[in-house]
Design a protein around this motif. Structure first.
Motif, PDB file in Angstrom:
ATOM      1  N   LEU A 252       0.859  -1.267  -0.016  1.00  0.00           N
ATOM      2  CA  LEU A 252       0.066   0.036  -0.099  1.00  0.00           C
ATOM      3  C   LEU A 252       0.827   1.283  -0.168  1.00  0.00           C
ATOM      4  CD1 LEU A 252      -3.026  -0.740   2.280  1.00  0.00           C
ATOM      5  CD2 LEU A 252      -2.823  -0.508  -0.042  1.00  0.00           C
ATOM      6  N   ALA A 253       2.038   1.094   0.814  1.00  0.00           N
ATOM      7  CA  ALA A 253       2.841   2.445   0.782  1.00  0.00           C
ATOM      8  C   ALA A 253       3.403   2.554  -0.670  1.00  0.00           C
ATOM      9  CB  ALA A 253       3.926   2.202   1.831  1.00  0.00           C
ATOM     10  N   SER A 254       3.717   1.862  -1.390  1.00  0.00           N
ATOM     11  CA  SER A 254       4.386   2.004  -2.896  1.00  0.00           C
ATOM     12  C   SER A 254       3.382   2.396  -3.707  1.00  0.00           C
ATOM     13  CB  SER A 254       5.270   0.824  -3.097  1.00  0.00           C
ATOM     14  OG  SER A 254       4.295  -0.188  -3.406  1.00  0.00           O
ATOM     15  N   SER A 255       2.074   1.775  -3.601  1.00  0.00           N
ATOM     16  CA  SER A 255       0.972   1.973  -4.756  1.00  0.00           C
ATOM     17  C   SER A 255       0.078   3.016  -4.412  1.00  0.00           C
ATOM     18  CB  SER A 255       0.380   0.639  -5.051  1.00  0.00           C
ATOM     19  OG  SER A 255      -0.355   0.274  -3.544  1.00  0.00           O
ATOM     20  N   ARG A 256      -0.324   3.265  -3.121  1.00  0.00           N
ATOM     21  CA  ARG A 256      -1.329   4.288  -2.867  1.00  0.00           C
ATOM     22  C   ARG A 256      -0.662   5.363  -1.954  1.00  0.00           C
ATOM     23  NH1 ARG A 256      -6.147   2.989  -4.668  1.00  0.00           N
ATOM     24  NH2 ARG A 256      -7.335   4.561  -3.128  1.00  0.00           N
ATOM     25  N   GLY A 257       0.424   5.185  -1.476  1.00  0.00           N
ATOM     26  CA  GLY A 257       0.876   6.467  -0.593  1.00  0.00           C
ATOM     27  C   GLY A 257       0.442   6.130   0.981  1.00  0.00           C
ATOM     28  N   VAL A 258      -0.106   5.124   1.243  1.00  0.00           N
ATOM     29  CA  VAL A 258      -0.523   5.065   2.407  1.00  0.00           C
ATOM     30  C   VAL A 258       1.007   4.485   3.324  1.00  0.00           C
ATOM     31  CG1 VAL A 258      -1.909   3.564   4.190  1.00  0.00           C
ATOM     32  CG2 VAL A 258      -2.515   4.126   1.746  1.00  0.00           C
ATOM     33  N   ASP A 259       1.720   5.457   3.733  1.00  0.00           N
ATOM     34  CA  ASP A 259       3.282   5.148   4.439  1.00  0.00           C
ATOM     35  C   ASP A 259       3.503   6.201   5.515  1.00  0.00           C
ATOM     36  OD1 ASP A 259       5.499   4.404   5.091  1.00  0.00           O
ATOM     37  OD2 ASP A 259       6.581   5.013   2.974  1.00  0.00           O
ATOM     38  N   LEU A 260       3.332   5.667   6.584  1.00  0.00           N
ATOM     39  CA  LEU A 260       3.563   6.675   7.892  1.00  0.00           C
ATOM     40  C   LEU A 260       5.113   6.565   8.194  1.00  0.00           C
ATOM     41  CD1 LEU A 260       0.299   5.771  10.152  1.00  0.00           C
ATOM     42  CD2 LEU A 260       0.774   7.419   8.352  1.00  0.00           C
ATOM     43  N   ARG A 261       5.795   5.941   7.344  1.00  0.00           N
ATOM     44  CA  ARG A 261       7.302   5.925   7.650  1.00  0.00           C
ATOM     45  C   ARG A 261       7.938   7.050   7.443  1.00  0.00           C
ATOM     46  NH1 ARG A 261       9.201   0.673   4.781  1.00  0.00           N
ATOM     47  NH2 ARG A 261       7.745   1.465   3.150  1.00  0.00           N
ATOM     48  N   ARG A 262       7.235   7.988   6.476  1.00  0.00           N
ATOM     49  CA  ARG A 262       7.551   9.268   6.109  1.00  0.00           C
ATOM     50  C   ARG A 262       7.202  10.122   6.801  1.00  0.00           C
ATOM     51  NH1 ARG A 262       6.176   9.723   0.025  1.00  0.00           N
ATOM     52  NH2 ARG A 262       4.337   8.540   0.843  1.00  0.00           N
ATOM     53  N   VAL A 263       7.599   9.990   8.393  1.00  0.00           N
ATOM     54  CA  VAL A 263       6.838  10.750   9.572  1.00  0.00           C
ATOM     55  C   VAL A 263       6.902  12.231   9.151  1.00  0.00           C
ATOM     56  CG1 VAL A 263       6.766  11.294  12.073  1.00  0.00           C
ATOM     57  CG2 VAL A 263       7.318   8.914  10.787  1.00  0.00           C
ATOM     58  N   GLY A 264       8.079  12.466   8.590  1.00  0.00           N
ATOM     59  CA  GLY A 264       8.308  14.227   8.581  1.00  0.00           C
ATOM     60  C   GLY A 264       7.240  14.832   7.287  1.00  0.00           C
ATOM     61  N   ARG A 265       6.980  13.863   6.319  1.00  0.00           N
ATOM     62  CA  ARG A 265       6.018  14.322   5.391  1.00  0.00           C
ATOM     63  C   ARG A 265       4.843  14.470   5.895  1.00  0.00           C
ATOM     64  NH1 ARG A 265       3.033  11.763   1.365  1.00  0.00           N
ATOM     65  NH2 ARG A 265       2.703  13.100  -0.412  1.00  0.00           N
ATOM     66  N   GLU A 266       4.310  13.449   6.305  1.00  0.00           N
ATOM     67  CA  GLU A 266       2.796  13.184   6.992  1.00  0.00           C
ATOM     68  C   GLU A 266       2.622  14.245   8.253  1.00  0.00           C
ATOM     69  OE1 GLU A 266       0.263  11.216   5.838  1.00  0.00           O
ATOM     70  OE2 GLU A 266       1.721  10.824   4.438  1.00  0.00           O
ATOM     71  N   LYS A 267       3.467  14.475   8.922  1.00  0.00           N
ATOM     72  CA  LYS A 267       3.180  15.400  10.072  1.00  0.00           C
ATOM     73  C   LYS A 267       3.312  16.661   9.626  1.00  0.00           C
ATOM     74  CE  LYS A 267       4.346  12.883  14.463  1.00  0.00           C
ATOM     75  NZ  LYS A 267       4.833  12.826  15.647  1.00  0.00           N
ATOM     76  N   ALA A 268       3.958  17.203   8.566  1.00  0.00           N
ATOM     77  CA  ALA A 268       3.895  18.364   7.927  1.00  0.00           C
ATOM     78  C   ALA A 268       2.663  18.718   7.022  1.00  0.00           C
ATOM     79  CB  ALA A 268       5.094  18.615   6.879  1.00  0.00           C
ATOM     80  N   ARG A 269       2.031  17.824   6.860  1.00  0.00           N
ATOM     81  CA  ARG A 269       0.701  18.327   6.107  1.00  0.00           C
ATOM     82  C   ARG A 269      -0.043  19.223   6.895  1.00  0.00           C
ATOM     83  NH1 ARG A 269      -0.940  15.065   2.061  1.00  0.00           N
ATOM     84  NH2 ARG A 269       0.242  13.025   1.662  1.00  0.00           N
ATOM     85  N   TRP A 270      -0.555  20.313   6.206  1.00  0.00           N
ATOM     86  CA  TRP A 270      -1.643  21.318   6.793  1.00  0.00           C
ATOM     87  C   TRP A 270      -0.864  22.041   7.795  1.00  0.00           C
ATOM     88  CZ3 TRP A 270      -3.580  16.191   6.263  1.00  0.00           C
ATOM     89  CH2 TRP A 270      -4.219  16.008   5.077  1.00  0.00           C
ATOM     90  N   ALA A 271       0.523  22.057   7.914  1.00  0.00           N
ATOM     91  CA  ALA A 271       1.149  22.802   8.626  1.00  0.00           C
ATOM     92  C   ALA A 271       1.617  24.418   8.495  1.00  0.00           C
ATOM     93  CB  ALA A 271       2.405  22.044   9.420  1.00  0.00           C
ATOM     94  N   ARG A 272       1.657  24.355   6.808  1.00  0.00           N
ATOM     95  CA  ARG A 272       2.208  25.669   6.372  1.00  0.00           C
ATOM     96  C   ARG A 272       1.059  26.269   5.361  1.00  0.00           C
ATOM     97  NH1 ARG A 272       5.162  27.699   1.714  1.00  0.00           N
ATOM     98  NH2 ARG A 272       5.057  25.702   1.097  1.00  0.00           N
ATOM     99  N   ASP A 273       1.015  27.477   5.522  1.00  0.00           N
ATOM    100  CA  ASP A 273      -0.215  28.276   4.445  1.00  0.00           C
ATOM    101  C   ASP A 273       0.770  28.973   3.667  1.00  0.00           C
ATOM    102  OD1 ASP A 273      -2.201  30.144   3.254  1.00  0.00           O
ATOM    103  OD2 ASP A 273      -3.269  29.681   5.266  1.00  0.00           O
TER     104      ASP A 273
END
Length: 453
Positions: A252-273
């Motif tokens: 799932l991580a490779s095919s649909r982007g369901v990957d929480l190992r990229r913690v920095g990218r996921e936690k950075a979502r909706w943090a900057r305007d």
């Protein structure tokens, strides 16, 4: 001859007799008998149903009881004639009713002789009469265990309840019967693909079943909060259906982007305007009084670059509880959301949102979350308008509707989408558009408000 003789009647020559007037005398018995005959005649006429027609022809003023036997006989003859005519009319009416009954019986026999396809309208739209578990599931059901006694648990008269079932189910009866083909009390078959196909066909909600959903083998307990929000769950936490292309989270991580190992990218979502299409959670919450945005809904859409549940996890960092709607079309996305310690609901683009009116503080809709109308006979703009009105319904007055990178063809941006939002009733707090990579592809990010009144 003297006058005295005349007075005493002793004279020989009596005065000539005076002529008498001819008079008719009717005895009391005769009058009574005549009245008895008339009364019974009228009663017979009225009871036979011919009274109104007889009364229209019969004039009481023509009855002359004391004028002579000839006149009376004529009146009686006229009454008998009217009575005969009324009886003839009544016989004709009986004949017409009999003919109507024969026609009705013929029609009913014809309906009973039709085949199953012709009885669709009578059977509620089914191609054939439901049977087995399907027939039992679609009801009707009693409201309580005591309904068989005519009363429910509260003492009120028992009423029948018909379980909720999508109207489109009658169009896909074959698939629905396969879905309902199981052993009662046993384990439910693995049929996520079938269930999803049914819901895409309008058979939503699905009927309930009397079988147990299977549990994954080697199931492991989830990580505790807040660690579970940013940890990829073990593969054994989800039952991987046979029709899923992926059988583990690495796929799932490779095919649909369901990957929480990229913690920095996921936690950075909706943090900057960035002042354009990307809004930050902090900026959005700042438009409302502090603490007044408490509960919301995320119409995730399941895009390839979107990890289900991440928006809810980020909002939880700000003290806001968000329910995530993600359809498990080709992956167990709802199970993924639940494994993170978040709430997921199964809602498709055509589903009425399962919330009461005016109960949510915010609704967030990403790409695909409101549907695109693909494969439907209903135009995409009509489907979108139904969805927008439902979002308006569940938002409380002053609630926020956040459109996040919503895709839209350039030709429809100003001609369809913008006027539609105003027609629904939303007030624009912020509006940004930007071109996409594809030809004539645009994106809209907007912050809208449901007016207070």
């Amino acid at each position: 001859m003297e006058a005295a003789d005349l007075l005493d009647g002793n004279g020989k020559n009596k005065p000539p007799p005076q002529p008498r007037r001819r008079r008719w005398y009717c005895s009391t018995t005769a009058v009574t008998l005549l009245m008895f005959l008339l009364t019974n005649t009228v009663s017979i006429v009225v009871s036979s149903g011919a009274g109104p027609s007889l009364l229209r022809r019969y004039k009481p003023s023509t009855i002359r009881l004391w004028d002579g036997s000839a006149a009376l006989l004529a009146d009686l003859n006229a009454t008998q004639a009217d009575l005969a005519a009324s009886r003839a009319e009544l016989a004709g009416l009986y004949a017409r009713v009999g003919t109507a009954n024969e026609l009705l019986r013929t029609l009913l026999d014809s309906m009973a002789a039709r085949d199953a396809a012709d009885i669709v309208a009578i059977a509620g739209g089914w191609k054939r009469e439901p049977s087995g578990e399907l027939k039992l599931a679609v009801g009707p059901h009693n409201t309580s265990m005591t309904a068989g006694h005519g009363r429910n648990a509260t003492g009120e008269a028992a009423t029948a309840v018909f379980p909720a079932l999508g109207h489109g189910c009658v169009r896909v009866q074959d698939d629905l019967e396969r879905y309902m083909n199981y052993t009662p009390g046993g384990e439910c078959p693995s049929d996520e693909a079938l269930a999803h196909r049914l819901m895409r066909s309008g058979c939503e909600p699905l009927t309930r079943r009397r079988c147990r959903a299977p549990s994954p083998k080697g199931y492991r307990q989830p990580s505790p909060l807040p660690t579970s929000l940013w940890v990829t769950p073990p593969d054994t936490s989800v039952l991987w259906d046979a029709y899923y292309p992926c059988k583990n989270y690495s796929c799932l991580a490779s095919s649909r982007g369901v990957d929480l190992r990229r913690v920095g990218r996921e936690k950075a979502r909706w943090a900057r305007d960035d002042g354009a299409l990307s809004y930050s959670i902090a900026t959005v919450l700042a438009t409302r009084p502090n603490g007044t945005v408490r509960v919301g809904l995320d119409l995730a859409g399941g895009g390839s670059s979107y990890s289900p549940g991440t928006f809810a996890a980020r909002m939880l960092d700000h003290g806001v509880t968000v329910v995530t709607a993600a359809v498990s079309a080709a992956a167990p996305l709802n199970s993924f959301v639940a494994s993170r310690g978040l709430i997921s609901v199964h809602v498709t683009a055509a589903h009425r949102l399962p919330f009461f009116d005016r109960t949510l503080d915010i609704v967030h809709a990403a790409a695909g979350g409101l549907g695109d109308g693909g494969g439907s006979r209903v135009p995409a703009d009509v489907m979108l308008e139904f969805a927008l009105f439902d979002v308006y319904r569940v938002l409380r007055p002053g609630g926020l509707f956040w459109l996040d990178h919503f895709p839209c063809p350039g030709a429809q941006l100003n001609a369809t989408v913008a006027p539609m939002l105003g027609r629904v009733g939303f007030k624009k707090l912020r509006w940004n558009t930007g071109r996409g990579k594809e030809k004539d592809q645009w994106y809209v990010s907007a912050l809208l408000e449901k007016p207070m009144a």
